[in-house]
Design an enzyme around this catalytic site. Structure first.
Site, PDB file in Angstrom:
ATOM      1  N   HIS A   1      35.381  36.567  52.174  1.00 51.58           N
ATOM      2  CA  HIS A   1      35.382  37.493  51.036  1.00 51.58           C
ATOM      3  C   HIS A   1      36.516  37.149  50.064  1.00 51.58           C
ATOM      4  O   HIS A   1      36.294  37.002  48.851  1.00 51.58           O
ATOM      5  CB  HIS A   1      35.541  38.917  51.571  1.00 51.58           C
ATOM      6  N   GLU A   2      37.730  37.000  50.590  1.00 49.81           N
ATOM      7  CA  GLU A   2      38.886  36.757  49.721  1.00 49.81           C
ATOM      8  C   GLU A   2      38.843  35.369  49.096  1.00 49.81           C
ATOM      9  O   GLU A   2      39.240  35.192  47.937  1.00 49.81           O
ATOM     10  CB  GLU A   2      40.191  36.940  50.516  1.00 49.81           C
TER      11      GLU A   2
ATOM     12  N   HIS B   1      36.803  35.285  46.004  1.00 42.89           N
ATOM     13  CA  HIS B   1      37.539  35.839  44.865  1.00 42.89           C
ATOM     14  C   HIS B   1      38.382  34.752  44.203  1.00 42.89           C
ATOM     15  O   HIS B   1      38.406  34.614  42.979  1.00 42.89           O
ATOM     16  CB  HIS B   1      38.467  36.965  45.323  1.00 42.89           C
TER      17      HIS B   1
ATOM     18  N   ASP C   1      33.859  42.818  43.118  1.00 44.12           N
ATOM     19  CA  ASP C   1      33.540  43.768  44.185  1.00 44.12           C
ATOM     20  C   ASP C   1      32.619  44.842  43.619  1.00 44.12           C
ATOM     21  O   ASP C   1      32.990  46.010  43.510  1.00 44.12           O
ATOM     22  CB  ASP C   1      34.817  44.396  44.758  1.00 44.12           C
TER      23      ASP C   1
END
Length: 328
Positions: free
Chosen positions: A278-279, A282, A289
């Site tokens: 997830h990170e 980014h 998000d």
């Protein structure tokens, strides 16, 4: 007298902390001082602890004599061992009574001996393995957990990339892609496009990553965070792991015949491997998000494919589905 004590104690701590900053490796200096200050501030009586660390006399850091330098080292070792942990005690922070014993044991040591002791204390903050650097105080189990999660992320995003390349001629893979990213018959290039995105994540991970532990109370319920503003374009991705990461569901994987098998009974949404994926999206892909959670992400893929293809959780869940052999 009581009114005069607080400020000198603060100044003595600041002097010693600054000395530690000057002696630590550049990549951990600021973090080391921040961790030390944070641990001191969490104590019920920080002034008493600082006094026990023998930060009594102040010394001029600039233009110091050799004896002043040696005494700075004594105070620095006591402060680091009392907060970060004493390597001679298995990395456990010293209790107040232990500080006094340590003080007596090192009071006559030479500066170079004290410098080695300080370096050993600071070395607990930084650990490296296979291009992954962990910065922060943690148990060996916690560090290994972070290392393992990142290692599995490399495998996961690479397998996701290969799976998406098969979507053009593999109906099951095309259905799985559609489940998480949406798809129209005319979008023949969607698989390769998404595949390239996962390869970008893989390449950034493969080039090295820094994991920084953030124990701030305000972030205790946060899994992780990253900085993605335009001014934070650093060569090595930095992921800050917070309190919730260490409480996240553990996921175990075993490899047999080239296939990954889920070991634990249920795969939860929030697990260390998923948090890292997830990170990283980014950082590398600039994902947003828009939605959190599997059910909302599946709905997003149907209602707004454009947002699904820029949503961090969608990338996370698709790659996990590939690892698990899950098509639903």
């Amino acid at each position: 007298m009581g009114m005069l004590r607080k400020k000198p104690v603060d100044k003595r701590f600041a002097d010693t902390a600054e000395f530690i900053r000057s002696k630590a490796a550049p990549d951990i200096a600021d973090h080391a001082v921040n961790v030390i200050a944070d641990k001191i501030n969490k104590l019920p009586n920080p002034e008493k602890y600082v006094e026990a660390l023998s930060l009594g006399s102040r010394f001029d850091i600039i233009g110091r004599s050799s004896e002043t330098d040696r005494r700075h080292y004594i105070r620095a070792v006591l402060l680091a061992a009392g907060t970060l942990g004493d390597p001679e005690k298995g990395g456990k922070p010293l209790q107040l009574f232990e500080v006094e014993a340590k003080k007596k044991a090192i009071k006559d040591l030479k500066a170079d001996q004290l410098a080695k002791m300080l370096a050993d204390c600071l070395a607990q903050i930084k650990a490296s393995k296979g291009g992954i650097t962990f910065i922060g105080t943690a148990t060996s189990l916690e560090k290994n957990r972070a290392f393992l999660a990142i290692e599995k992320v490399e495998e996961s995003v690479n397998r996701a990339s290969m799976a998406l390349m098969r979507a053009k001629y593999d109906a099951k893979e095309r259905d799985r892609m559609q489940l998480w990213f949406g798809h129209k018959p005319s979008e023949t290039g969607l698989g390769p496009e998404l595949s390239r995105k996962y390869q970008q994540v893989y390449q950034r991970l493969h080039g090295g990553v820094e994991v920084i532990r953030d124990d701030s109370p305000a972030k205790d319920n946060v899994f992780a965070y990253v900085y993605t503003d335009p001014g934070y374009n650093v060569p090595v991705p930095k992921i800050y792991l917070c309190g919730a990461f260490w409480r996240a569901t553990q996921v175990s994987w075993s490899q047999s015949g080239g296939a990954w098998v889920k070991v634990d009974k249920e795969m939860r949404n929030d697990n260390p491997l998923g948090v890292i994926i997830h990170e990283m999206t980014h950082i590398v892909l600039g994902t947003k998000d828009h939605k959190y959670g599997k059910s909302k992400c599946k709905t997003l893929a149907t209602s707004n494919p454009g947002q699904a293809r820029e949503n961090a959780d969608n990338f996370e869940y698709y790659s996990e589905a590939v690892m698990l052999g899950d098509y639903s």
